[in-house]
Write a protein that holds these residues in place. Structure first.
Motif, PDB file in Angstrom:
ATOM      1  N   SER A  89     -10.232   8.805  -6.334  1.00  0.00           N
ATOM      2  CA  SER A  89      -9.305   9.901  -6.204  1.00  0.00           C
ATOM      3  C   SER A  89      -8.204   9.463  -5.861  1.00  0.00           C
ATOM      4  CB  SER A  89      -9.947  11.304  -5.576  1.00  0.00           C
ATOM      5  OG  SER A  89     -11.182  11.528  -5.963  1.00  0.00           O
ATOM      6  N   TRP A  90      -6.918   9.889  -6.334  1.00  0.00           N
ATOM      7  CA  TRP A  90      -5.550   9.207  -6.075  1.00  0.00           C
ATOM      8  C   TRP A  90      -4.548  10.560  -5.839  1.00  0.00           C
ATOM      9  CZ3 TRP A  90      -5.026   3.905  -6.549  1.00  0.00           C
ATOM     10  CH2 TRP A  90      -5.921   3.360  -7.112  1.00  0.00           C
ATOM     11  N   LEU A  91      -3.738  10.203  -5.001  1.00  0.00           N
ATOM     12  CA  LEU A  91      -2.654  11.154  -4.878  1.00  0.00           C
ATOM     13  C   LEU A  91      -1.492  10.518  -4.103  1.00  0.00           C
ATOM     14  CD1 LEU A  91      -1.843  14.185  -4.939  1.00  0.00           C
ATOM     15  CD2 LEU A  91      -2.640  14.441  -2.706  1.00  0.00           C
ATOM     16  N   PRO A  92      -0.576   9.964  -4.720  1.00  0.00           N
ATOM     17  CA  PRO A  92      -0.625   9.838  -6.348  1.00  0.00           C
ATOM     18  C   PRO A  92      -1.068   8.393  -6.636  1.00  0.00           C
ATOM     19  CG  PRO A  92       1.840   9.169  -5.633  1.00  0.00           C
ATOM     20  CD  PRO A  92       0.957   9.565  -4.197  1.00  0.00           C
ATOM     21  N   LYS A  93      -1.470   8.578  -7.987  1.00  0.00           N
ATOM     22  CA  LYS A  93      -1.980   7.106  -8.495  1.00  0.00           C
ATOM     23  C   LYS A  93      -0.749   5.945  -8.535  1.00  0.00           C
ATOM     24  CE  LYS A  93      -4.779   5.030 -11.816  1.00  0.00           C
ATOM     25  NZ  LYS A  93      -5.866   5.494 -13.217  1.00  0.00           N
ATOM     26  N   VAL A  94      -1.067   4.810  -8.164  1.00  0.00           N
ATOM     27  CA  VAL A  94      -0.193   3.772  -8.088  1.00  0.00           C
ATOM     28  C   VAL A  94      -0.631   2.709  -9.302  1.00  0.00           C
ATOM     29  CG1 VAL A  94       0.840   3.943  -5.852  1.00  0.00           C
ATOM     30  CG2 VAL A  94      -1.149   2.720  -6.164  1.00  0.00           C
ATOM     31  N   THR A  95       0.400   2.197 -10.018  1.00  0.00           N
ATOM     32  CA  THR A  95      -0.076   1.105 -10.915  1.00  0.00           C
ATOM     33  C   THR A  95       0.175  -0.351 -10.373  1.00  0.00           C
ATOM     34  OG1 THR A  95       1.923   1.295 -11.866  1.00  0.00           O
ATOM     35  CG2 THR A  95       0.401   2.910 -12.757  1.00  0.00           C
ATOM     36  N   LYS A  96       0.744  -0.268  -9.405  1.00  0.00           N
ATOM     37  CA  LYS A  96       1.130  -1.723  -8.659  1.00  0.00           C
ATOM     38  C   LYS A  96       0.075  -1.912  -7.511  1.00  0.00           C
ATOM     39  CE  LYS A  96       5.913  -1.512  -9.760  1.00  0.00           C
ATOM     40  NZ  LYS A  96       7.455  -1.573  -8.846  1.00  0.00           N
ATOM     41  N   GLY A  97      -0.016  -3.432  -7.424  1.00  0.00           N
ATOM     42  CA  GLY A  97      -0.969  -3.840  -6.406  1.00  0.00           C
ATOM     43  C   GLY A  97      -1.655  -5.291  -6.756  1.00  0.00           C
TER      44      GLY A  97
END
Length: 246
Positions: A89-97
């Motif tokens: 579950s994400w809040l908000p979802k990140v694409t970097k990492g």
């Protein structure tokens, strides 16, 4: 924070008799909510902390050998069974990492060298890693090159035993990097570690995997802190007891 919760999809599990579902903390696992930008997983070898971290990484889209989401290993598969049974579950979802897996960091360094050999555009593949092949740096230097150059901005950083190649002084340097990114850029760190130095990060959430269930624990209550403290204060007596013939 971005990753808020990890849930085990128990309805999909047919049996708890085999690995990794027979690990006590995995067998009893329901969900895990992240309430802090910096979370540590601690526990003895085989307790399940790295298994869960690796599975979270694969569920996030990282390769099991480590790297960013844009790093692909055609000859290495994502073989973590547990990742198939996790809901995120994400809040908000990140694409970097980035996912650092100390035991397979060699594979990641080799992958970069292969990219460099195959790239005909002249692009500097090594720029995010200090401008030189990770294989041409010491183990510790390669880790620091990664932390200092690749770790930037708001992102999710999953680190499995990052202290493996770092001296105590360099571990303090990593704490500074974690602090700057988590406080200034709202980056999120989830770290599996045995290091009492890293665990000393202020206000971090520490989750213990040594019992039947994952439980929060204070820094001063961890075995890592207490064993290290006792050894430093009672080195001779502890060694005499350890080496004593029964």
């Amino acid at each position: 924070m971005s990753l808020k919760k990890v849930t085990l999809l128990k309805e999909k599990i047919e049996s708890y008799a085999e690995y990794p579902f027979n690990i006590p903390v995995i067998k009893n696992f329901k969900d895990l909510e992240f309430k802090n930008n910096v979370t540590f997983f601690v526990g003895e070898n085989g307790s399940g902390k790295s298994t869960l971290l690796e599975s979270i990484a694969v569920s996030c889209g990282f390769n099991i050998s480590g790297g960013g989401k844009d790093n692909f290993y055609p000859d290495i598969t994502d073989d973590t069974i547990l990742s198939l049974y996790l809901g995120l579950s994400w809040l908000p979802k990140v694409t970097k990492g980035f996912f650092l897996r100390a035991e397979s960091f060699y594979n990641f360094a080799t992958y970069l060298d292969k990219l460099k050999d195959e790239d005909e555009s002249g692009a500097d593949v090594y720029k995010p890693y200090g401008g030189i092949s990770l294989h041409k740096q010491s183990h510790g230097e390669s880790f620091l090159s990664l932390f200092n150059n690749r770790f930037k901005g708001r992102a999710l950083y999953l680190l499995d035993e990052p202290e493996a190649a770092l001296s105590p002084a360099r571990q303090l340097g990593l704490l500074k990097i974690i602090h700057d990114l988590s406080t200034k850029n709202n980056a999120q760190f989830i770290i599996a570690t045995h290091s009492p130095i890293l665990l000393g990060y202020p206000e971090a959430t520490i989750l213990n995997f040594d019992g039947e269930e994952i439980e929060g624990i204070k820094y001063e209550e961890t075995d890592h802190y207490n064993i290290t403290k006792y050894f430093l204060e009672n080195r001779k007596g502890m060694l005499n007891q350890l080496f004593r013939d029964d």
